[in-house]
Design a protein around this motif. Structure first.
Motif, PDB file in Angstrom:
ATOM      1  N   LEU A   4      43.141  55.352  55.423  1.00  0.00           N
ATOM      2  CA  LEU A   4      42.606  54.763  56.646  1.00  0.00           C
ATOM      3  C   LEU A   4      41.092  54.718  56.527  1.00  0.00           C
ATOM      4  O   LEU A   4      40.459  55.753  56.314  1.00  0.00           O
ATOM      5  CB  LEU A   4      43.018  55.591  57.869  1.00  0.00           C
ATOM      6  CG  LEU A   4      42.345  55.247  59.193  1.00  0.00           C
ATOM      7  CD1 LEU A   4      42.641  53.815  59.623  1.00  0.00           C
ATOM      8  CD2 LEU A   4      42.770  56.245  60.269  1.00  0.00           C
ATOM      9  N   ILE A   5      40.529  53.524  56.656  1.00  0.00           N
ATOM     10  CA  ILE A   5      39.074  53.377  56.623  1.00  0.00           C
ATOM     11  C   ILE A   5      38.597  53.090  58.039  1.00  0.00           C
ATOM     12  O   ILE A   5      38.878  52.031  58.603  1.00  0.00           O
ATOM     13  CB  ILE A   5      38.635  52.237  55.686  1.00  0.00           C
ATOM     14  CG1 ILE A   5      39.161  52.480  54.269  1.00  0.00           C
ATOM     15  CG2 ILE A   5      37.111  52.113  55.686  1.00  0.00           C
ATOM     16  CD1 ILE A   5      38.884  51.345  53.310  1.00  0.00           C
ATOM     17  N   ILE A   6      37.897  54.058  58.614  1.00  0.00           N
ATOM     18  CA  ILE A   6      37.297  53.871  59.935  1.00  0.00           C
ATOM     19  C   ILE A   6      36.059  53.003  59.732  1.00  0.00           C
ATOM     20  O   ILE A   6      35.241  53.289  58.866  1.00  0.00           O
ATOM     21  CB  ILE A   6      36.927  55.231  60.578  1.00  0.00           C
ATOM     22  CG1 ILE A   6      38.164  56.103  60.750  1.00  0.00           C
ATOM     23  CG2 ILE A   6      36.197  55.026  61.907  1.00  0.00           C
ATOM     24  CD1 ILE A   6      39.235  55.529  61.659  1.00  0.00           C
ATOM     25  N   ILE A  12      30.216  47.839  54.593  1.00  0.00           N
ATOM     26  CA  ILE A  12      30.629  48.812  53.573  1.00  0.00           C
ATOM     27  C   ILE A  12      32.150  48.934  53.554  1.00  0.00           C
ATOM     28  O   ILE A  12      32.772  49.002  52.489  1.00  0.00           O
ATOM     29  CB  ILE A  12      29.964  50.172  53.815  1.00  0.00           C
ATOM     30  CG1 ILE A  12      28.441  50.039  53.668  1.00  0.00           C
ATOM     31  CG2 ILE A  12      30.492  51.232  52.843  1.00  0.00           C
ATOM     32  CD1 ILE A  12      27.657  51.248  54.115  1.00  0.00           C
ATOM     33  N   GLY A  13      32.768  48.946  54.718  1.00  0.00           N
ATOM     34  CA  GLY A  13      34.217  49.089  54.819  1.00  0.00           C
ATOM     35  C   GLY A  13      34.986  48.014  54.082  1.00  0.00           C
ATOM     36  O   GLY A  13      35.983  48.295  53.417  1.00  0.00           O
ATOM     37  N   ASP A  56      35.592  57.767  56.723  1.00  0.00           N
ATOM     38  CA  ASP A  56      34.887  57.497  57.974  1.00  0.00           C
ATOM     39  C   ASP A  56      33.542  56.855  57.675  1.00  0.00           C
ATOM     40  O   ASP A  56      32.617  57.508  57.213  1.00  0.00           O
ATOM     41  CB  ASP A  56      34.704  58.805  58.753  1.00  0.00           C
ATOM     42  CG  ASP A  56      33.933  58.621  60.041  1.00  0.00           C
ATOM     43  OD1 ASP A  56      33.649  57.468  60.423  1.00  0.00           O
ATOM     44  OD2 ASP A  56      33.613  59.644  60.664  1.00  0.00           O
ATOM     45  N   LEU A  57      33.443  55.560  57.952  1.00  0.00           N
ATOM     46  CA  LEU A  57      32.209  54.804  57.733  1.00  0.00           C
ATOM     47  C   LEU A  57      31.577  54.380  59.056  1.00  0.00           C
ATOM     48  O   LEU A  57      30.667  53.554  59.073  1.00  0.00           O
ATOM     49  CB  LEU A  57      32.510  53.564  56.874  1.00  0.00           C
ATOM     50  CG  LEU A  57      33.207  53.832  55.543  1.00  0.00           C
ATOM     51  CD1 LEU A  57      33.545  52.519  54.842  1.00  0.00           C
ATOM     52  CD2 LEU A  57      32.372  54.725  54.644  1.00  0.00           C
ATOM     53  N   ALA A  58      32.073  54.926  60.157  1.00  0.00           N
ATOM     54  CA  ALA A  58      31.603  54.527  61.486  1.00  0.00           C
ATOM     55  C   ALA A  58      30.132  54.871  61.679  1.00  0.00           C
ATOM     56  O   ALA A  58      29.623  55.838  61.124  1.00  0.00           O
ATOM     57  CB  ALA A  58      32.433  55.219  62.567  1.00  0.00           C
ATOM     58  N   ASN A  59      29.477  54.057  62.491  1.00  0.00           N
ATOM     59  CA  ASN A  59      28.066  54.275  62.773  1.00  0.00           C
ATOM     60  C   ASN A  59      27.780  53.987  64.239  1.00  0.00           C
ATOM     61  O   ASN A  59      28.435  53.147  64.854  1.00  0.00           O
ATOM     62  CB  ASN A  59      27.212  53.362  61.892  1.00  0.00           C
ATOM     63  CG  ASN A  59      25.798  53.862  61.744  1.00  0.00           C
ATOM     64  OD1 ASN A  59      25.453  54.939  62.208  1.00  0.00           O
ATOM     65  ND2 ASN A  59      24.971  53.085  61.082  1.00  0.00           N
ATOM     66  N   VAL A  92      36.727  61.900  54.208  1.00  0.00           N
ATOM     67  CA  VAL A  92      35.434  61.590  53.601  1.00  0.00           C
ATOM     68  C   VAL A  92      34.594  60.907  54.668  1.00  0.00           C
ATOM     69  O   VAL A  92      35.048  59.971  55.318  1.00  0.00           O
ATOM     70  CB  VAL A  92      35.609  60.643  52.389  1.00  0.00           C
ATOM     71  CG1 VAL A  92      34.257  60.280  51.787  1.00  0.00           C
ATOM     72  CG2 VAL A  92      36.524  61.269  51.348  1.00  0.00           C
ATOM     73  N   ALA A  93      33.356  61.373  54.838  1.00  0.00           N
ATOM     74  CA  ALA A  93      32.473  60.774  55.838  1.00  0.00           C
ATOM     75  C   ALA A  93      31.182  60.313  55.168  1.00  0.00           C
ATOM     76  O   ALA A  93      30.565  61.052  54.401  1.00  0.00           O
ATOM     77  CB  ALA A  93      32.148  61.775  56.941  1.00  0.00           C
ATOM     78  N   LEU A  94      30.788  59.080  55.449  1.00  0.00           N
ATOM     79  CA  LEU A  94      29.537  58.534  54.936  1.00  0.00           C
ATOM     80  C   LEU A  94      28.388  59.131  55.729  1.00  0.00           C
ATOM     81  O   LEU A  94      28.413  59.165  56.956  1.00  0.00           O
ATOM     82  CB  LEU A  94      29.535  57.005  55.078  1.00  0.00           C
ATOM     83  CG  LEU A  94      28.273  56.292  54.623  1.00  0.00           C
ATOM     84  CD1 LEU A  94      28.096  56.440  53.113  1.00  0.00           C
ATOM     85  CD2 LEU A  94      28.340  54.828  55.010  1.00  0.00           C
ATOM     86  N   SER A  95      27.393  59.602  55.027  1.00  0.00           N
ATOM     87  CA  SER A  95      26.212  60.126  55.694  1.00  0.00           C
ATOM     88  C   SER A  95      24.981  59.566  54.985  1.00  0.00           C
ATOM     89  O   SER A  95      25.046  58.494  54.384  1.00  0.00           O
ATOM     90  CB  SER A  95      26.232  61.659  55.691  1.00  0.00           C
ATOM     91  OG  SER A  95      25.225  62.143  56.556  1.00  0.00           O
TER      92      SER A  95
END
Length: 116
Positions: A4-6, A12-13, A56-59, A92-95
């Motif tokens: 699941l890609i948030i 990026i997603g 998790d690519l949410a911003n 996994v979370a993008l930071s």
């Protein structure tokens, strides 16, 4: 593997989804337009059923202190609750590299506080 890609329909997603799909993974694009909203929690339980990994690519839409912190804390809590119910093993979370050295901006403090 089911992933699941948030924010899976974002810039990026879409690139991450394309690469994972080419590798043969079952990819779910999580976005409010697809009925999966990390901020409100809508659709998370259903999307995470049988999921192996969350990316998790949410911003935050705002770089202002309070709205950014509220976004990351609320979305993070919703994702953690849903992944716990579904027993998702990897998250996994993008930071941002070096975010801990940029704490003079509220947005950067919010990114650092994002706990998953």
């Amino acid at each position: 593997m089911k992933i699941l890609i948030i924010a899976g329909t974002g810039l990026i997603g879409t690139m991450v989804a394309r690469n994972l799909t080419q590798l043969g993974h079952d990819v779910i694009l999580g976005s409010p337009t697809n009925g999966i909203d990390a901020l409100t929690g809508t659709g998370l339980d259903e999307a995470m059923a049988g999921t192996d990994i969350i990316i998790d690519l949410a911003n935050s839409k705002s770089f202002d202190d309070a709205p950014a912190l509220d976004f990351f804390q609320t979305a993070g809590r919703n994702l953690i609750a849903a992944k716990s119910k579904a027993s998702v093993k990897h998250h996994v979370a993008l930071s941002i590299v070096g975010v801990d050295r940029m704490q003079n901006m509220g947005y950067m403090r919010a990114k650092k506080c994002k706990k998953t």
